[in-house]
Design a protein around this motif. Structure first.
Motif, PDB file in Angstrom:
ATOM      1  N   SER A  91       0.830  -1.204   0.000  1.00 23.13           N
ATOM      2  CA  SER A  91       0.000   0.000   0.000  1.00 23.13           C
ATOM      3  C   SER A  91       0.868   1.259   0.000  1.00 23.13           C
ATOM      4  O   SER A  91       0.582   2.242  -0.688  1.00 23.13           O
ATOM      5  CB  SER A  91      -0.910  -0.039   1.235  1.00 23.13           C
ATOM      6  OG  SER A  91      -1.828   1.001   1.206  1.00 23.13           O
ATOM      7  N   LYS A 128     -12.480 -11.780   2.096  1.00 21.26           N
ATOM      8  CA  LYS A 128     -11.354 -11.314   2.915  1.00 21.26           C
ATOM      9  C   LYS A 128     -11.813 -11.017   4.336  1.00 21.26           C
ATOM     10  O   LYS A 128     -11.126 -11.320   5.299  1.00 21.26           O
ATOM     11  CB  LYS A 128     -10.790 -10.009   2.333  1.00 21.26           C
ATOM     12  CG  LYS A 128      -9.802 -10.173   1.222  1.00 21.26           C
ATOM     13  CD  LYS A 128      -9.306  -8.789   0.841  1.00 21.26           C
ATOM     14  CE  LYS A 128      -8.829  -8.764  -0.586  1.00 21.26           C
ATOM     15  NZ  LYS A 128      -8.707  -7.449  -1.136  1.00 21.26           N
TER      16      LYS A 128
ATOM     17  N   ALA B 180       3.079   6.079   9.295  1.00 25.21           N
ATOM     18  CA  ALA B 180       2.539   5.352   8.139  1.00 25.21           C
ATOM     19  C   ALA B 180       1.543   4.267   8.527  1.00 25.21           C
ATOM     20  O   ALA B 180       0.772   3.820   7.678  1.00 25.21           O
ATOM     21  CB  ALA B 180       3.678   4.749   7.326  1.00 25.21           C
ATOM     22  N   GLN B 181       1.551   3.843   9.797  1.00 23.57           N
ATOM     23  CA  GLN B 181       0.594   2.814  10.207  1.00 23.57           C
ATOM     24  C   GLN B 181      -0.837   3.349  10.186  1.00 23.57           C
ATOM     25  O   GLN B 181      -1.789   2.577  10.079  1.00 23.57           O
ATOM     26  CB  GLN B 181       0.908   2.315  11.627  1.00 23.57           C
ATOM     27  CG  GLN B 181       2.324   1.800  11.826  1.00 23.57           C
ATOM     28  CD  GLN B 181       2.634   0.561  11.017  1.00 23.57           C
ATOM     29  OE1 GLN B 181       1.756  -0.268  10.797  1.00 23.57           O
ATOM     30  NE2 GLN B 181       3.855   0.435  10.538  1.00 23.57           N
ATOM     31  N   PRO B 185       0.007   9.665   3.076  1.00 21.97           N
ATOM     32  CA  PRO B 185       1.195  10.500   2.840  1.00 21.97           C
ATOM     33  C   PRO B 185       0.907  11.996   2.723  1.00 21.97           C
ATOM     34  O   PRO B 185       1.681  12.810   3.228  1.00 21.97           O
ATOM     35  CB  PRO B 185       1.778   9.934   1.541  1.00 21.97           C
ATOM     36  CG  PRO B 185       0.686   9.141   0.915  1.00 21.97           C
ATOM     37  CD  PRO B 185      -0.149   8.639   2.030  1.00 21.97           C
ATOM     38  N   GLU B 339      -6.718   5.914   3.946  1.00 21.60           N
ATOM     39  CA  GLU B 339      -6.748   5.273   2.627  1.00 21.60           C
ATOM     40  C   GLU B 339      -5.690   4.179   2.505  1.00 21.60           C
ATOM     41  O   GLU B 339      -5.964   3.106   1.963  1.00 21.60           O
ATOM     42  CB  GLU B 339      -6.544   6.343   1.544  1.00 21.60           C
ATOM     43  CG  GLU B 339      -6.963   5.866   0.183  1.00 21.60           C
ATOM     44  CD  GLU B 339      -6.966   6.981  -0.856  1.00 21.60           C
ATOM     45  OE1 GLU B 339      -6.488   8.099  -0.548  1.00 21.60           O
ATOM     46  OE2 GLU B 339      -7.424   6.727  -1.974  1.00 21.60           O
ATOM     47  N   SER B 340      -4.511   4.446   3.020  1.00 18.33           N
ATOM     48  CA  SER B 340      -3.438   3.465   2.891  1.00 18.33           C
ATOM     49  C   SER B 340      -3.755   2.203   3.687  1.00 18.33           C
ATOM     50  O   SER B 340      -3.573   1.083   3.205  1.00 18.33           O
ATOM     51  CB  SER B 340      -2.120   4.078   3.372  1.00 18.33           C
ATOM     52  OG  SER B 340      -1.082   3.140   3.289  1.00 18.33           O
ATOM     53  N   LEU B 341      -4.245   2.384   4.918  1.00 18.81           N
ATOM     54  CA  LEU B 341      -4.566   1.227   5.765  1.00 18.81           C
ATOM     55  C   LEU B 341      -5.745   0.444   5.180  1.00 18.81           C
ATOM     56  O   LEU B 341      -5.723  -0.790   5.143  1.00 18.81           O
ATOM     57  CB  LEU B 341      -4.884   1.706   7.188  1.00 18.81           C
ATOM     58  CG  LEU B 341      -5.153   0.622   8.235  1.00 18.81           C
ATOM     59  CD1 LEU B 341      -3.975  -0.343   8.339  1.00 18.81           C
ATOM     60  CD2 LEU B 341      -5.425   1.253   9.599  1.00 18.81           C
ATOM     61  N   THR B 343      -6.640   0.289   2.088  1.00 21.17           N
ATOM     62  CA  THR B 343      -6.168  -0.405   0.879  1.00 21.17           C
ATOM     63  C   THR B 343      -5.387  -1.656   1.243  1.00 21.17           C
ATOM     64  O   THR B 343      -5.527  -2.701   0.598  1.00 21.17           O
ATOM     65  CB  THR B 343      -5.283   0.549   0.051  1.00 21.17           C
ATOM     66  OG1 THR B 343      -6.077   1.663  -0.351  1.00 21.17           O
ATOM     67  CG2 THR B 343      -4.725  -0.152  -1.186  1.00 21.17           C
ATOM     68  N   SER B 344      -4.559  -1.549   2.281  1.00 20.52           N
ATOM     69  CA  SER B 344      -3.761  -2.719   2.644  1.00 20.52           C
ATOM     70  C   SER B 344      -4.651  -3.882   3.084  1.00 20.52           C
ATOM     71  O   SER B 344      -4.353  -5.032   2.790  1.00 20.52           O
ATOM     72  CB  SER B 344      -2.747  -2.353   3.732  1.00 20.52           C
ATOM     73  OG  SER B 344      -3.396  -2.106   4.947  1.00 20.52           O
ATOM     74  N   LEU B 345      -5.746  -3.581   3.759  1.00 19.88           N
ATOM     75  CA  LEU B 345      -6.661  -4.652   4.177  1.00 19.88           C
ATOM     76  C   LEU B 345      -7.584  -5.090   3.044  1.00 19.88           C
ATOM     77  O   LEU B 345      -8.200  -6.140   3.107  1.00 19.88           O
ATOM     78  CB  LEU B 345      -7.519  -4.172   5.348  1.00 19.88           C
ATOM     79  CG  LEU B 345      -7.072  -4.570   6.752  1.00 19.88           C
ATOM     80  CD1 LEU B 345      -7.967  -3.920   7.798  1.00 19.88           C
ATOM     81  CD2 LEU B 345      -7.095  -6.074   6.943  1.00 19.88           C
ATOM     82  N   GLY B 346      -7.707  -4.228   2.021  1.00 19.86           N
ATOM     83  CA  GLY B 346      -8.594  -4.545   0.902  1.00 19.86           C
ATOM     84  C   GLY B 346     -10.016  -4.085   1.112  1.00 19.86           C
ATOM     85  O   GLY B 346     -10.946  -4.600   0.485  1.00 19.86           O
TER      86      GLY B 346
END
Lengths: 144, 442
Positions: A91, A128, B180-181, B185, B339-341, B343-346
């Protein structure tokens, strides 16, 4: 207070008028120490006197090394940790380009980065979610 | 015979558990054992004394040990619990056997020690305990160069503090950006720029290789990008749950390595409760276990554990984790997913973004506030958000966490009422504008 030219123009508006944002304009002065003779004042003075007396002197004391190597983890924690690291890094690689951030340093391991993360990303969220709840969820709680 | 309740740990969870247990069952004997010298102070304030924004450590103390004695709590400081006997319901504290009917384990956390060469050198620095903080404050006068390892919340606070002290400060972090957790950004960017303006050197995407030293003392930190000279290295790594005692009696751990508890904060063993950074609790939207939250979470968990240990019936809610802090001179915060977290989980999501202001545009001191909200596609049900700006970030994070708890949608926020008063709020609330923008993406 002005800011140096090193602050990009598109970010300058986020910077406060004081050097420290939480001091702000019109802020109240910080609370004074607890009144003389109070238990809090006494506890604070004792702690400071003791800390100053010990500063720079050798010897172990409580809380001087509050760090530990990770204990040998159970399989469930290994799975969660490896998967999380790989997914977070994937990500970050994707979103870091927005601000020109560097790539994260890859420490997830080949399997997690090259096998798990791509396979996981191809699975629909409904599946998921069940996977995640089963492997990393809690039991004995009502739904939020 | 009166109920005997023992609490292991004198931090936010332990002290609040003991106080609530005594309040719930005034007849109970409540014993608190802590290995440290002090209780009832604010460890979260330590970086700000080190950074000289707060003038002294005395102000961080909220009460003395006498207050707990007056409340009928047997507070035993500098008392180390070395063993628990679950079968006989006793524990050994400073060599003395102490019986209990109900036990509350609030054993807290430790920094995760990097498993690299040189991790035993003098100069590795930990900010956690106030007396050690007082000692550190004195030694900082001689420090010229420092490295902070990892840009979590404490790492960011220590970067700011050390820079305020005029120390050449470097951040080393494997991640691509700050916090970042939890942060995205573009939300972290103003904080990073502010830290750079303070003189901090930020090394993202950079791995720790070893600690370098001579004669047992740290002289530098070896990274994937080279060696950084340093007199100290502040270890601000993950909060690893301290579970040694609990594991010794077979308390079940969850997927984070912390104690698994139910919503009453009861562990896998009858009559044994746990609270604070040594337990895991579910995130509200996903049910995923999370651990190592904030002091306010620890305190509330302690209150629930204490009430139930005393015979009450309280439950702890799944968490939405409002967070916020100051990095450099910029405030940053949020709740649940960015958004990043996500996205990482889907997790599927739509985004609503707005750049607003904190006061009326003509009022002196007006500052920019950037809002980013995430919601479920279709329903618009909120799943998280983030904020960055000059002021008013904490309040918005708290509000968002409550909105998440109540299952609010983008539409709810788009049509929300808000305070308009020139010195404290603009006509258009940035949260509401972000929600309106997000609705266009549903």
């Amino acid at each position: 207070m002005g800011h140096g030219p090193e602050i990009p123009e598109h970010l300058a508006e986020y910077f406060g008028h004081d050097k420290v944002a939480h001091r702000g304009r019109g802020g109240l002065p910080a609370a004074p120490p607890a009144p003389p003779g109070s238990t809090a004042r006494k506890a604070g003075e004792n702690a400071v006197a003791d800390g100053l007396a010990r500063a720079g002197t050798p010897g172990r004391r409580p809380g001087d090394h509050p760090a530990a190597l990770a204990p040998k983890p159970a399989l469930s924690r290994v799975m969660r940790s490896g998967g999380e690291t790989a997914l977070m890094q994937a990500s970050q690689r994707r979103f870091g380009t927005v601000t020109g951030a560097p790539a994260p340093h890859g420490s997830a391991g080949w399997f997690w980065r090259s096998v798990f993360a791509p396979v996981y990303s191809a699975i629909p969220w409904s599946i998921k979610k069940r996977m995640v709840t089963m492997t990393s969820g809690v039991k004995g709680w009502r739904k939020g | 015979m009166a109920q005997r309740i023992c609490v292991i740990g004198g931090g936010a969870a332990g002290i609040s558990a003991a106080s609530m247990a005594k309040r719930t069952n005034p007849e109970a004997t409540v014993v608190v054992c802590t290995e440290f010298e002090d209780v009832a102070y604010s460890p979260c304030g330590i970086p700000y004394v080190l950074g000289r924004e707060i003038p002294d450590f005395e102000r961080l103390f909220l009460a003395g040990p006498e207050n707990y004695e007056q409340a009928g709590i047997d507070l035993r400081r500098e008392t180390v619990v070395t063993e628990i006997d679950a079968a006989n319901q006793t524990m050994t504290a400073n060599g003395q056997v102490v019986p209990w009917d109900t036990l509350i384990v609030c054993s807290g956390w430790n920094y995760l020690l990097p498993d690299v060469p040189g991790n035993d050198l003098e100069g590795l620095t930990f900010v956690k305990n106030i007396r050690r903080g007082i000692e550190l404050n004195e030694t900082l006068n001689d420090v010229k160069k420092a490295v902070v390892l990892e840009a979590g919340p404490l790492g960011v606070e220590m970067l700011t503090a050390l820079a305020h002290r005029g120390i050449e400060t470097h951040l080393v972090d494997e991640n691509a950006w700050l916090l970042a957790q939890v942060a995205d950004p573009e939300i972290a960017e103003p904080v990073q720029e502010s830290l750079k303006e303070l003189g901090c050197h930020l090394h993202f995407g950079t791995a720790l290789k070893s600690f370098v030293g001579s004669n047992g003392k740290l002289t530098g930190v070896e990274t994937s990008e080279g060696i950084i000279d340093a007199d100290i290295c502040v270890i601000a790594t993950h909060k690893e749950p301290e579970t040694t005692l609990g594991r010794s009696i077979g308390l079940k751990l969850g997927s984070t390595g912390a104690f698994a508890v139910d919503e009453r904060m009861q562990t896998s063993m009858a009559n044994v409760f746990a609270a604070g950074d040594c337990v895991e609790v579910p995130q509200n939207l996903t049910g995923v276990a999370v651990q190592g939250l904030t002091g306010s979470h620890a305190m509330q968990q302690g209150r629930v554990a204490g009430a139930n240990a005393g015979g009450g019936r309280r439950v702890y809610d799944p968490v939405n984790i409002p967070w916020g802090m100051v990095g450099g001179q910029v405030q940053i915060g949020g709740a649940s997913f960015g958004e990043s977290l996500a996205t990482s989980l889907g997790i599927p999501y739509v985004v609503g973004v707005a750049n607003g202001i904190s006061r009326a545009r003509y009022f002196p001191g007006v500052q920019q506030v950037r809002v980013k909200l995430l919601a479920e596609p279709g329903t618009g049900k909120l799943i998280g958000g983030q904020f960055v700006g000059g002021e008013g970030i904490k309040e918005r994070a708290d509000f968002l966490a409550f909105a998440l708890k109540r299952g609010a949608t983008l539409e709810d926020l788009a049509w929300m009422e808000n305070v308009y008063s020139p010195p404290i709020g603009a006509l258009y609330e940035p949260l509401s504008v972000a929600a309106q923008n997000g609705m266009a993406n549903l």
